[in-house]
Design an enzyme around this catalytic site. Structure first.
Site, PDB file in Angstrom:
ATOM      1  N   GLN A   1     -15.974 -21.597  -6.323  1.00 39.01           N
ATOM      2  CA  GLN A   1     -16.838 -21.462  -8.106  1.00 39.01           C
ATOM      3  C   GLN A   1     -17.337 -22.118  -8.294  1.00 39.01           C
ATOM      4  O   GLN A   1     -18.422 -22.140  -9.436  1.00 39.01           O
ATOM      5  CB  GLN A   1     -15.876 -20.656  -8.817  1.00 39.01           C
ATOM      6  CG  GLN A   1     -14.366 -21.751  -9.349  1.00 39.01           C
ATOM      7  CD  GLN A   1     -13.958 -21.543 -10.277  1.00 39.01           C
ATOM      8  OE1 GLN A   1     -13.116 -20.118  -9.638  1.00 39.01           O
ATOM      9  NE2 GLN A   1     -13.502 -21.051 -11.761  1.00 39.01           N
TER      10      GLN A   1
ATOM     11  N   ASN B   1      -7.014 -18.108  -3.686  1.00 37.82           N
ATOM     12  CA  ASN B   1      -7.510 -19.421  -5.250  1.00 37.82           C
ATOM     13  C   ASN B   1      -9.684 -19.503  -4.960  1.00 37.82           C
ATOM     14  O   ASN B   1      -9.605 -19.157  -3.826  1.00 37.82           O
ATOM     15  CB  ASN B   1      -7.534 -21.103  -5.421  1.00 37.82           C
ATOM     16  CG  ASN B   1      -7.203 -21.574  -6.735  1.00 37.82           C
ATOM     17  OD1 ASN B   1      -8.498 -20.758  -7.422  1.00 37.82           O
ATOM     18  ND2 ASN B   1      -7.304 -21.751  -7.401  1.00 37.82           N
TER      19      ASN B   1
ATOM     20  N   CYS C   1     -13.619 -16.579 -11.880  1.00 37.81           N
ATOM     21  CA  CYS C   1     -12.652 -16.680 -11.573  1.00 37.81           C
ATOM     22  C   CYS C   1     -12.775 -15.689 -11.285  1.00 37.81           C
ATOM     23  O   CYS C   1     -11.870 -15.009 -10.634  1.00 37.81           O
ATOM     24  CB  CYS C   1     -11.243 -17.303 -11.689  1.00 37.81           C
ATOM     25  SG  CYS C   1     -11.236 -17.665 -13.942  1.00 37.81           S
TER      26      CYS C   1
ATOM     27  N   HIS D   1      -5.983 -18.623 -15.524  1.00 39.76           N
ATOM     28  CA  HIS D   1      -6.689 -18.246 -14.358  1.00 39.76           C
ATOM     29  C   HIS D   1      -6.407 -17.119 -13.298  1.00 39.76           C
ATOM     30  O   HIS D   1      -5.931 -16.562 -13.984  1.00 39.76           O
ATOM     31  CB  HIS D   1      -6.592 -19.974 -13.507  1.00 39.76           C
ATOM     32  CG  HIS D   1      -7.112 -19.946 -12.632  1.00 39.76           C
ATOM     33  ND1 HIS D   1      -8.748 -19.474 -12.339  1.00 39.76           N
ATOM     34  CD2 HIS D   1      -6.799 -20.087 -11.059  1.00 39.76           C
ATOM     35  CE1 HIS D   1      -8.863 -20.435 -11.050  1.00 39.76           C
ATOM     36  NE2 HIS D   1      -8.350 -20.440  -9.959  1.00 39.76           N
TER      37      HIS D   1
END
Ligand SMILES: *[C@@H]1O[C@H](CO)[C@@H](O)[C@H](O)[C@H]1NC(C)=O
Ligand SMILES: *[C@@H]1O[C@H](CO)[C@@H](O)[C@H](O)[C@H]1NC(C)=O
Ligand SMILES: *[C@@H]1O[C@H](CO)[C@@H](O)[C@H](O)[C@H]1NC(C)=O
Ligand SMILES: *[C@@H]1O[C@H](CO)[C@@H](O)[C@H](O)[C@H]1NC(C)=O
Length: 337
Positions: A135, A297, A141, A278
């Site tokens: 990102q 992630n 996120c 997150h």
């Protein structure tokens, strides 16, 4: 932060890869030493350094030097996390209310009686997960979390694995706050409202918010009816993840989470105040090395296990099924019939 410091940090980030490769054989602490020397960083005292790179007892996982090492926890949270804490969500209930479908469709799934699920599931092996994204310095996120869940259900339903556009969500999901945060549920509501979501190649990621370039008349490659939330317990999350990748909020602000390199991350090593800051996607769970959730992630492949974390299961796992003070239910998209 002063512009000079920002420039320094950028230089540091660019220097990371080569210094890390050269030092690969050195001990982790040695590497950190080298890192701080190379980059002209000094810590207040030994205690601060120890705090930043502590040894941590009987860990089931390792920490390592990565591109986030030199950021303070505050800088790190500000730049790379930013879930949806920007305002009071009640003002956004319209889109969510329409697309939040009642019930939990996997509630009667028995994992023990269905083939293989007790041995864990890894949606990567089943071809439902694209490569790990980065990102960058943009707190979206929420968009990558939603995209990975969309890519999963799209592949499971159509058999085609396609990179979908986080940038479209960033630019067009107006109830989210762009690089300042958002919720995967708002992203699902946006996808359900409009023409769906298009591909990454049609609408590539640019690490900054721009104006929306996806018009309502256009048809995305994946459309959904809406989303469902998962009840706030790990048994229910496993029922859902057995069927598709699921978006979750997580407490990712702590130093150890930031420097996680490999192994099964211990749930009680999440940041102390359990602040959900997150959003990621659960793309499986496993039983080897102890029970864990497999987390995709959006911090690039330099973090964790090539961009993934194995996170200790059955301990409320860094808030993914809620903390004592705050909960954001895991959610998954439901394809149009
Ligand atoms: C590590 O494990 C040993 C043996 O189980 C135990 O005695 C010790 O207290 C543990 N150390 C920490 C820091 O948890
Ligand atoms: C959110 O709600 C709190 C408490 O009602 C209020 O103090 C705050 O100003 C609100 N924030 C926004 C962005 O509306
Ligand atoms: C689960 O089982 C209960 C009891 O038989 C039933 O009422 C419910 O509709 C079922 N849920 C789903 C999603 O099929
Ligand atoms: C997704 O995009 C990446 C980066 O461009 C590419 O390497 C990968 O092959 C793509 N995956 C799929 C399934 O198209």
């Amino acid at each position: 932060m002063a512009a000079g410091k920002l420039v320094l940090l950028l230089v540091v980030l660019m220097a990371t890869t080569t210094s890390r490769a050269a030092a690969a054989a050195a001990s982790m602490e040695g590497r950190h030493e080298e890192w701080t020397a190379e980059n002209g960083r000094t810590y207040e005292d030994a205690a601060e350094k120890a705090r930043r790179f502590n040894a941590g007892g009987n860990r089931t996982y390792s920490l390592g030097v990565n591109e986030f090492t030199d950021l303070t926890d505050e800088e790190f949270v500000a730049r790379y996390t930013a879930a949806g804490y920007y305002s009071n969500a009640t003002s956004f209930e319209f889109g969510v209310a329409v697309h939040k479908l009642p019930g939990f469709m996997y509630e009667n799934v028995s994992l023990s009686s269905e083939g293989g699920y007790t041995q864990g599931i890894d949606w990567r092996e089943r071809g439902a997960v694209t490569n790990v994204k980065n990102q960058g310095n943009c707190g979206c996120c929420w968009a990558f979390s939603a995209v990975a869940a969309m890519e999963g259900i799209n592949q499971i339903t159509t058999n085609a694995l396609v990179n979908l556009s986080a940038q479209q969500l960033l630019d067009c999901s107006s109830k989210d706050a762009g690089c300042n945060g958002g919720y995967f549920t708002e992203a699902f509501a946006y996808i359900g409202d409009g023409g769906g979501i298009t591909t990454e190649s049609a609408y590539p990621y640019q690490r900054a918010q721009g104006s929306c370039r996806f018009s309502a008349g256009e048809e995305g490659v994946a459309t959904i009816r809406g989303y469902q939330e998962v009840p706030l317990n790990e048994a229910a999350l496993a029922q859902a993840v057995a069927h598709q990748p699921v978006s979750v909020a997580i407490t990712a602000g702590g130093f150890r989470f930031k420097q996680y390199q490999n192994g099964v991350f211990m749930a009680d090593h999440c940041d102390d105040d359990l602040h959900l800051n997150h959003e990621v996607t659960v793309v499986g769970y496993g039983v080897d090395d102890g029970d864990y959730w497999l987390i995709k992630n959006s911090w690039g492949t330099g973090w964790g296990e090539q961009g993934y974390m194995r996170l200790q299961k059955d301990q409320r796992a860094c808030g993914i099924v809620g903390t004592s003070t705050r909960s954001i239910a895991p959610a998954y998209p439901v394809m149009a019939a």
